[in-house]
Design a protein around this motif. Sequence first.
Motif, PDB file in Angstrom:
ATOM      1  N   HIS B  27       3.702  -0.560 -10.505  1.00 32.57           N
ATOM      2  CA  HIS B  27       3.713  -0.878  -9.074  1.00 32.57           C
ATOM      3  C   HIS B  27       5.154  -1.066  -8.603  1.00 32.57           C
ATOM      4  N   GLN B 328      -5.345  -3.556  -4.764  1.00 33.73           N
ATOM      5  CA  GLN B 328      -5.555  -3.055  -3.399  1.00 33.73           C
ATOM      6  C   GLN B 328      -5.508  -4.233  -2.416  1.00 33.73           C
ATOM      7  N   ASN B 331      -2.001  -5.378  -1.918  1.00 35.14           N
ATOM      8  CA  ASN B 331      -1.327  -4.495  -0.968  1.00 35.14           C
ATOM      9  C   ASN B 331      -1.675  -4.861   0.474  1.00 35.14           C
ATOM     10  N   TRP B 336       1.448  -3.809   2.531  1.00 34.47           N
ATOM     11  CA  TRP B 336       1.907  -2.555   1.925  1.00 34.47           C
ATOM     12  C   TRP B 336       0.841  -1.475   2.111  1.00 34.47           C
ATOM     13  N   GLU B 338      -2.177   0.723   1.324  1.00 36.64           N
ATOM     14  CA  GLU B 338      -3.376   0.294   0.590  1.00 36.64           C
ATOM     15  C   GLU B 338      -3.409   0.838  -0.849  1.00 36.64           C
ATOM     16  N   LEU B 340      -0.766   1.671  -2.796  1.00 40.18           N
ATOM     17  CA  LEU B 340       0.516   1.571  -3.505  1.00 40.18           C
ATOM     18  C   LEU B 340       0.298   1.194  -4.980  1.00 40.18           C
TER      19      LEU B 340
END
Lengths: 349, 349, 349, 349
Positions: B27, B328, B331, B336, B338, B340
């Motif tokens: 990530h 999710q 994020n 961020w 969704e 990522l």
Amino acid sequence: MSSKLKVAIVGSTGYGGVELIRFLVHHPQVEIVSVISSSSAGVPISDGFPHLTDIVVQDLDGVDIHEIAAKADLVFTATPSGVSTQLVPQLLDAGLKVIDLSGDFRLRSGETYEAWYKKPAASSEYLKQAVYGLSEVYAEKLAGVSFISNPGCYPTATLLGIIPALQADWIDHRTLIVDAKSGVSGSGRGTSLVSHYAEMNENFKAYKVNKHQHIPEIEQVLGDIAGEDVTVTFTTQLVPMTRGIMSTIYVTLKGDHTDQDLIGLYRDYYKDHPFVRVRGEGVWPATKEVFGSNYCDIGFAADARTGRLTIISVIDNVVKGAAGQAIQNLNLMMGWEENLGLGFIPVYP
Amino acid sequence: MSSKLKVAIVGSTGYGGVELIRFLVHHPQVEIVSVISSSSAGVPISDGFPHLTDIVVQDLDGVDIHEIAAKADLVFTATPSGVSTQLVPQLLDAGLKVIDLSGDFRLRSGETYEAWYKKPAASSEYLKQAVYGLSEVYAEKLAGVSFISNPGCYPTATLLGIIPALQADWIDHRTLIVDAKSGVSGSGRGTSLVSHYAEMNENFKAYKVNKHQHIPEIEQVLGDIAGEDVTVTFTTQLVPMTRGIMSTIYVTLKGDHTDQDLIGLYRDYYKDHPFVRVRGEGVWPATKEVFGSNYCDIGFAADARTGRLTIISVIDNVVKGAAGQAIQNLNLMMGWEENLGLGFIPVYP
Amino acid sequence: MSSKLKVAIVGSTGYGGVELIRFLVHHPQVEIVSVISSSSAGVPISDGFPHLTDIVVQDLDGVDIHEIAAKADLVFTATPSGVSTQLVPQLLDAGLKVIDLSGDFRLRSGETYEAWYKKPAASSEYLKQAVYGLSEVYAEKLAGVSFISNPGCYPTATLLGIIPALQADWIDHRTLIVDAKSGVSGSGRGTSLVSHYAEMNENFKAYKVNKHQHIPEIEQVLGDIAGEDVTVTFTTQLVPMTRGIMSTIYVTLKGDHTDQDLIGLYRDYYKDHPFVRVRGEGVWPATKEVFGSNYCDIGFAADARTGRLTIISVIDNVVKGAAGQAIQNLNLMMGWEENLGLGFIPVYP
Amino acid sequence: MSSKLKVAIVGSTGYGGVELIRFLVHHPQVEIVSVISSSSAGVPISDGFPHLTDIVVQDLDGVDIHEIAAKADLVFTATPSGVSTQLVPQLLDAGLKVIDLSGDFRLRSGETYEAWYKKPAASSEYLKQAVYGLSEVYAEKLAGVSFISNPGCYPTATLLGIIPALQADWIDHRTLIVDAKSGVSGSGRGTSLVSHYAEMNENFKAYKVNKHQHIPEIEQVLGDIAGEDVTVTFTTQLVPMTRGIMSTIYVTLKGDHTDQDLIGLYRDYYKDHPFVRVRGEGVWPATKEVFGSNYCDIGFAADARTGRLTIISVIDNVVKGAAGQAIQNLNLMMGWEENLGLGFIPVYP
């Protein structure tokens, strides 16, 4: 000179045929006189099925009605749908008894057959002669007949799970939903992408949702029991295992029957039939617990919260769902003990 | 100095924890500062999970709230039910953000929790703070919050399969029946006879029929959507595979909607959410098609014959059903993208 | 305008091709400009591989050398043996770089190829151009070349397990025996009785004992390292799983080297190569610990009682044994980091 | 009054015990008078093994030597290593015949036992009485004895594969290498991380390399045959399946014997023994081909290129590797037909 019943097996190189052989070799009243395959005639059966090495040493015969009639008293036809349509009438006309494992003679209506199987139906003259062999339900009708149509695998698990409650009028058949799961052997030995190991391993998949050709078979029998048309929602799914079917059946209870009531009802219904085992309260059967055997095990969960009953019914699809029940039907036809040659304990683990 | 979000993972030696690691290592906005296990503190995590050899070289830390608070900004708690009840309030009080993967903060009612989980509930003060993280449905509520309760695996597959049709008022929720199947990893890494290889291989079995603790979670969310109490019949079953859940959902249609109508409705509902894929007509997803990924795939079979709709919804239970959805939700919480760090293609075959 | 390398994949509907796609979609320096299949041109690739739904939306192209040359800089040929023989020369002649995953360009001797593959060999002009891409061993030879022949799956696991000890002259190569096991995906997506689920599930079977076409490939490389002819006894066996190869290698030690000596030797040999992980004393890798990843994990058991060394080497056959190593070779060819786009953690469990 | 042999089974809740029951229920000369478990006395055996529902309805008895002696003529002890050490002497002293399935009485040397099993050995007085029951090799020594020590699963497959060639002096035993693979049931019903479904599914793993306690058992028997000390390199590996062992055996041929020579030699050696099936040229047995049965199937690949012979030997580990061979030994002990009650066809597929 043997006084045993002489049987021939057409379709000996399919899973149903080879499973018939596994049981019939040990059957005390039967002699296998011919193992028949249209595609592999002339070679030893153990070439294609090496587990039979040194045990079944016969060569495969071709399909020749006169030869079969000369050798055998009874024929098991473990042939694909569409083949029995033509073959079975010839065998019957030659004076042979027949137990047919295909789907070609299960539906009374040729029209319904053609709608679901997408193939020409057998002639109605022969459809009429077939007696539907759901052993525990129609045992009495099977005695002494010459032509039995053996039930499908999904119908066997499903019908044995539903019929006692339906006959007792404890359930509302308009709410019947069947979520059925099968091991991959159910689709036969033919190769396809669906049965490719790398595709099916670590996978669970649905197919033919509401379209499976076993649906009209289930509805025909339930309709006979209910005395009116019955329609079911029916899902078929593949499990990454070789053998086994579980039918998970959902239906609304008409009264407030408990698990204990249902256990009592079913044990009573099946009391003369050794192959249905009704489980105790809060215990549901798993497919492995009938693996390799002719048992059908059933459990219940009546849910007061929703008023619905969940019935779980399991079989081994190639035994109780095919070859085993065919032999059980042979026993009933001949007036022998229902479990003759079939009394094997499931293989566990 | 890193500007990445510093996260700690409690329960790093369970399947949920180790799957969080698999994704978070890649990530781009996250740094794992501590992998924590109450039972194995002090040893390298790769001792118990050799697949992490040379990749994750950290030793496991013990559970020490002050140390966690000193190192981390956010904690994933992938702990068994009953542990988070006590642990999460301490983490929140220490000023940490929390995403909890246990079931301890999913039910708003402590009483309902105690009835289904058979354990003391968390204090209502903290239950109130938890935001339920069904990502696609509650995305907007998750932005900027500090405490997310991650959904259960069965509820994720089931709710994503039902909600668009329920919200559109196309289905009669009084007829909802869910036949759910899960791979064995769903029961965790703890050993038991049920998860013994020789018992579960070549087996399909039901458990906790109508009694699974995910039932009230499903009913709570469906009730919120419907604006009235919803009750479901719910069967849980184990499939001989490691990963994957299929929820096969049965419900009566209020109108005469077709598969195409449903496909359109669902594609519209999920149009801003990349992880739900709605399949085309006559095509149903298989669990292997989402293996190792965060996707939830959905297919339909509306049956004019019975007036019922069959919905098939599949996820990978340890990804979309646990660690993937938790990321999710991270994020969404952080604003961020969704997907990522989650955009991996399913591993096939 | 993209400055990425433009690649085409021939054989996109096989397991090797689809695995190339899984990795290349995330590769930061690569753009996939064409996915090609001679058999399925014109349909979306996700029709045959629904796990790619919404992710790879391209239609499959046919094999057209001019079109490929117009679009692409480099072609991966993941084609069956016998197809690359003809195809690769045309691609090279059109000025394309090629990484060939078939076995057609691995053996320097066309005669040996024909003896083991039972097919006509490629012309020697092109055989000479191929650089054998066992990444860790030949990394330096791969920089800047235009045509790489990617190793076989069994050779990769086997050679990486043997070479450091052979090069150090610690083992007597005349005693080399390799007992190799593979998951079923190794035999491809084509259907056959061997890969039929019902035949291969709950089964372990040997095939092509001492006859597998990967034997001369292994012997060629070992001969190069040893500086003299090397002959191996080699058994190939199928495991009821989808992915994974284990090569269990037996060889007599020349001296009294211990496990620790071997661990040191191998860690040193592979110190610049992230994808080989040498396990600690008394710990042997399992195939699942590299599932879905490009790792090759190796463990040792030197046995003072018999003077023999057992080496255990595992890979994922479709990654390090095919698509993953092909991309690793692309990275080496282009002068990129060896693990670019490949650094995924194994999927566990 | 029954004239059948009365047998008791200690360890009835392990896989060996329950498999003894599966066969003995159908054995025409045997009556099971007691099923015994130290851990589960007092409950129906079908509580733990629901596949026995309605078939074996006995409650489990505790271990009470006097009670056993009062009821039974012979006892099968299917107990873990270390338990039989103490139990068997008491049973023998009580005048009972014993067939012991544990490893406690297989090694003549208590010292060797303690070195490999890491447990105190049985007293030498009783070790001396035990006759090692590798049925096909020692059939004549077993007639009329009272105490048989049943071979291990790996030794059974391995020894039956080696002995005819070793006895004929066709192979150089100094080169013996055995690569053995087993299904997971071999490690028993006890739970552990190794036998956890999610860890073992889609996995192939080695364990106890060169350290397995079956090594001295194999070496003892081979030494007896060879007339000198024999040492083997031996690898044990777990296959993701429930049942089955394959021993892949590597050894250097002394002469230039062909596959046909070996087939002839082995068929002659085993000609009076129905459970060893020697396969034809170029055909190797798969474990599934003996599933559920007492067969041991053997195939050969003599390799002129390397001068080595590869022997492939398969059994079902819980049948020929445990319960089946124990009953075969009972038959030999009692002077009955060797295959009495054991003649079942393998379950396929």
